[in-house]
Design an enzyme around this catalytic site. Structure first.
Site, PDB file in Angstrom:
ATOM      1  CD  GLU A 100      62.075 -21.582  23.237  1.00  0.00           C
ATOM      2  OE1 GLU A 100      61.074 -21.964  23.713  1.00  0.00           O
ATOM      3  OE2 GLU A 100      62.657 -22.043  22.233  1.00  0.00           O
ATOM      4  N   GLY A 140      61.594 -25.543  15.734  1.00  0.00           N
ATOM      5  CA  GLY A 140      60.821 -26.729  14.929  1.00  0.00           C
ATOM      6  C   GLY A 140      59.464 -26.825  15.577  1.00  0.00           C
ATOM      7  CB  ALA A 141      57.933 -27.539  18.597  1.00  0.00           C
ATOM      8  CB  SER A 142      57.486 -22.685  20.200  1.00  0.00           C
ATOM      9  OG  SER A 142      59.026 -22.616  20.718  1.00  0.00           O
ATOM     10  CB  THR A 143      58.117 -19.073  16.147  1.00  0.00           C
ATOM     11  OG1 THR A 143      58.878 -17.761  15.764  1.00  0.00           O
ATOM     12  CG2 THR A 143      56.414 -18.593  16.074  1.00  0.00           C
ATOM     13  CD  GLN A 144      60.485 -19.203  21.183  1.00  0.00           C
ATOM     14  OE1 GLN A 144      59.651 -20.238  21.328  1.00  0.00           O
ATOM     15  NE2 GLN A 144      61.543 -19.421  20.892  1.00  0.00           N
TER      16      GLN A 144
HETATM   17  N1  LIG Z   1      67.477 -26.303   6.565  1.00  0.00           N
HETATM   18  C1  LIG Z   1      68.226 -26.468   7.724  1.00  0.00           C
HETATM   19  N2  LIG Z   1      67.295 -26.787   8.755  1.00  0.00           N
HETATM   20  C2  LIG Z   1      67.784 -27.035   9.854  1.00  0.00           C
HETATM   21  C3  LIG Z   1      69.030 -26.776  10.315  1.00  0.00           C
HETATM   22  N3  LIG Z   1      69.350 -27.099  11.596  1.00  0.00           N
HETATM   23  C4  LIG Z   1      67.986 -27.342  12.169  1.00  0.00           C
HETATM   24  N4  LIG Z   1      67.242 -27.045  11.052  1.00  0.00           N
HETATM   25  C5  LIG Z   1      65.565 -27.384  11.127  1.00  0.00           C
HETATM   26  O1  LIG Z   1      65.343 -25.942  11.681  1.00  0.00           O
HETATM   27  C6  LIG Z   1      64.368 -26.191  12.532  1.00  0.00           C
HETATM   28  C7  LIG Z   1      64.617 -25.319  13.655  1.00  0.00           C
HETATM   29  O2  LIG Z   1      65.623 -25.872  14.280  1.00  0.00           O
HETATM   30  P1  LIG Z   1      66.051 -25.420  15.711  1.00  0.00           P
HETATM   31  O3  LIG Z   1      65.945 -24.009  15.839  1.00  0.00           O
HETATM   32  O4  LIG Z   1      67.275 -26.337  16.098  1.00  0.00           O
HETATM   33  O5  LIG Z   1      64.925 -25.978  16.566  1.00  0.00           O
HETATM   34  P2  LIG Z   1      64.850 -26.617  17.906  1.00  0.00           P
HETATM   35  O6  LIG Z   1      65.382 -25.938  18.751  1.00  0.00           O
HETATM   36  O7  LIG Z   1      64.899 -28.224  17.898  1.00  0.00           O
HETATM   37  O8  LIG Z   1      63.015 -26.471  18.359  1.00  0.00           O
HETATM   38  P3  LIG Z   1      62.297 -25.666  19.459  1.00  0.00           P
HETATM   39  O9  LIG Z   1      62.137 -26.628  20.543  1.00  0.00           O
HETATM   40  O10 LIG Z   1      61.095 -25.362  18.755  1.00  0.00           O
HETATM   41  O11 LIG Z   1      63.052 -24.506  19.771  1.00  0.00           O
HETATM   42  C8  LIG Z   1      63.943 -27.569  12.558  1.00  0.00           C
HETATM   43  O12 LIG Z   1      62.825 -28.015  11.755  1.00  0.00           O
HETATM   44  C9  LIG Z   1      65.290 -28.126  12.345  1.00  0.00           C
HETATM   45  O13 LIG Z   1      65.046 -29.488  11.773  1.00  0.00           O
HETATM   46  C10 LIG Z   1      69.923 -26.518   9.254  1.00  0.00           C
HETATM   47  O14 LIG Z   1      71.077 -26.734   9.337  1.00  0.00           O
HETATM   48  N5  LIG Z   1      69.476 -26.405   8.060  1.00  0.00           N
HETATM   49 CA   LIG Z   2      65.208 -23.754  19.830  1.00  0.00          CA
END
Ligand SMILES: Nc1nc2c(ncn2[C@@H]2O[C@H](COP(=O)(O)OP(=O)(O)OP(=O)(O)O)[C@@H](O)[C@H]2O)c(=O)[nH]1
Ligand SMILES: [Ca+2]
EC number: 3.6.1.5
Length: 494
Positions: A174, A203-207
């Site tokens: 990732e 939402g659950a990890s950071t890289q």
């Molecule tokens: N404020 C805001 N938050 C968002 C938006 N889209 C996604 N998020 C939130 O931002 C966080 C990261 O979103 P993503 O990068 O899509 O995360 P993900 O790919 O589902 O999660 P991972 O599996 O950890 O990578 C989550 O808490 C989402 O609910 C947006 O348009 N605005």
């Molecule tokens: Ca992601």
């Protein structure tokens, strides 16, 4: 007879100058025609397509990529042409109903069928990569995670594309593919003029991924690539449970431990006037929280809006007590000092863009956060009526977490703060791991540099214009010469 021979000798077409001119013109025409055939072959090519599904912890997105069929191995040729956000939560939320995970993808996959030309359907590869949400589900319930993956796999096989598999990708992949994406899109790989580090917050990890100056002391954090003839030795780490949704839960759980009244959670990271009844399981039901404190079913989440206290509480989720290397970020993870410029995307961008913190100094960012967190909830809701209240309520916490992660976790300072660029897209394409993943699986980034094109487009146009003018000039000279010679010959006969 003598007269006839004399006319023949004087015929200008038989003079050496004329023969040379004609030969030059003929060669010129051949060159112009050949170059335009070779060059235009590149322009009249058809497009190929690829589909990648990013099954994240919070939601799934479908990305369609397109590239010219004959330029597969040239950098910068692949671009994102369409995105579709799957409705509902991420696939890991379907653990109790795995069939629902597959069904949830249907709408976006039907859209993909419309967007990609029918004659390309069969050869279009489809990849699904699941990230931290599915990693956590696998830790919690391996059987459920397999059922969810099987369900999305079956669903994707029903489409006329070439299904290439649905799997949980590693944290290292990732991070590394996010790095490849941003550097491919910035055209840094072919030119080898320095690269951009990649920061991804989900939402659950950071890289975090970058080319370090220091030696990489732990093998788990090292990845090597040879791309376009250049070697890259990357540092990468994925922190599971350090995505912004999981850290919010960790931080709330931490606050539960020091609560006097177990039904009232006072939170400096939420605005004053914010008061919502929440479920205890919504905080603790995650493998990221080891110590499940005994608390009631529901509690009141009450905002206090004090940024300094919020940052102190966020700092508690970073464990800095041990480090088995010369330097660590946190949780005993080796990290060399950050080096060069970074692209920070996903939630790094959503949050910092909303808070207007994508430019300016670290000090200014802290002052703005202080002011923002102190703004009463009523005022925030009035100021941003179109933004979902769940997102809106969390920006004070998320912004504080981002500043703390970057400064206290990764060790960015006020000096190199400006080296972090908060980005969503580069050109048409989203910054994220999906493009790098597809480029890798389709072998579209060669280890060695591809052949240099015959001529750049600008050079080609200039060359053709000059050469055509030259041929016209030669024609004109030949014509003048022919006319003069014929007149002289006629005069001689008379
Ligand atoms: N404020 C805001 N938050 C968002 C938006 N889209 C996604 N998020 C939130 O931002 C966080 C990261 O979103 P993503 O990068 O899509 O995360 P993900 O790919 O589902 O999660 P991972 O599996 O950890 O990578 C989550 O808490 C989402 O609910 C947006 O348009 N605005
Ligand atoms: Ca992601």
């Amino acid at each position: 007879m003598d007269e006839q021979r004399e006319v023949q000798v004087k015929n200008p077409c038989h003079r050496p100058v004329f023969i040379i001119l004609t030969a030059v013109i003929a060669v010129g025409i051949i060159i112009v025609v050949s170059i335009s055939v070779v060059q235009n072959k590149r322009i009249s090519q058809k497009y190929k397509y690829g589909i990648v599904l990013d099954a994240g912890s919070s939601h799934t997105s479908v990305f369609i990529y397109e590239w010219p069929a004959e330029k597969e191995n040239n950098t910068g040729m692949v671009r994102q042409t369409h995105t579709c956000n799957v409705k509902g939560k991420g696939i890991s939320s379907y653990s109790a109903n795995p069939e629902g995970a597959g069904m949830s993808l249907q709408e976006c996959m039907e859209e993909a069928k419309q967007k990609i030309p029918v004659r390309r359907h069969l050869e279009t590869p489809v990849y699904l990569g699941a990230t931290a949400g599915m990693r956590l589900l696998k830790m919690e319930d391996e059987d459920a995670s397999e059922k969810v993956l099987a369900s999305v796999g079956r669903s994707l096989q029903k489409y006329p594309f070439s299904f290439q598999g649905a799997r949980i990708i590693l944290g290292q992949e990732e991070g590394a593919f996010g790095w490849i994406t941003v550097n491919y899109l910035s055209d840094n790989l072919r030119t080898a003029t320095g690269t951009l580090g990649a920061l991804d917050l989900g939402g659950a990890s950071t890289q975090i991924t970058f080319v370090p100056k220091q030696e990489i002391e732990s093998q788990d954090n090292a990845i090597d690539f040879r791309l376009y003839g250049n070697d890259y030795h990357l540092y990468t780490h994925s922190f599971l449970c350090f995505g912004k949704d999981q850290v919010l839960r960790l931080s709330l759980a931490e606050k539960f431990h020091s609560m006097i009244d177990s039904t009232l959670l006072r939170d400096p990271c939420f605005h004053t006037g914010y008061n919502l009844s929440k479920k205890y399981v919504d905080v603790f039901d995650t493998p990221c929280i080891k110590e499940k404190s005994a608390s009631p079913k529901d509690f009141f989440h009450v905002g206090e809006g004090v940024w300094v206290e919020c940052q102190n509480s966020v700092r508690k989720v970073f464990n800095k007590s041990h480090c088995g290397y010369s330097t660590c970020s946190f949780d005993g993870v080796f990290q060399p000092s950050v080096e060069g410029k970074f692209g920070a995307f996903s939630a790094f961008f959503f949050v910092m863009d909303f808070l207007n913190l994508t430019s300016g100094t670290l000090h200014e960012a802290k002052l703005k956060m202080k002011r923002y967190c102190a703004t009463p909830w009523k005022e925030i809701v009035q100021r941003y009526p179109s933004i979902k209240e769940k997102y809106l309520s969390e920006y004070c916490f998320s912004g504080t977490y981002i500043l703390t992660l970057l400064e206290d976790g990764y060790k960015f300072t006020s000096n190199n703060w400006k080296d972090i660029q908060f980005i969503k897209k580069i050109g048409d394409s989203d910054a994220g791991w999906t493009l790098g993943y597809m480029l890798n699986l389709t072998n579209m980034i060669p280890a060695e540099a591809p052949d240099i094109p015959l001529m750049a487009h600008g050079g080609y146009v200039s060359f053709m214009v000059l050469f055509t003018l030259l041929i016209f000039l030669l024609f004109f000279l030949a014509f003048l010469y022919y006319r003069r010679s014929t007149r002289t010959a006629q005069k001689d006969i008379i």
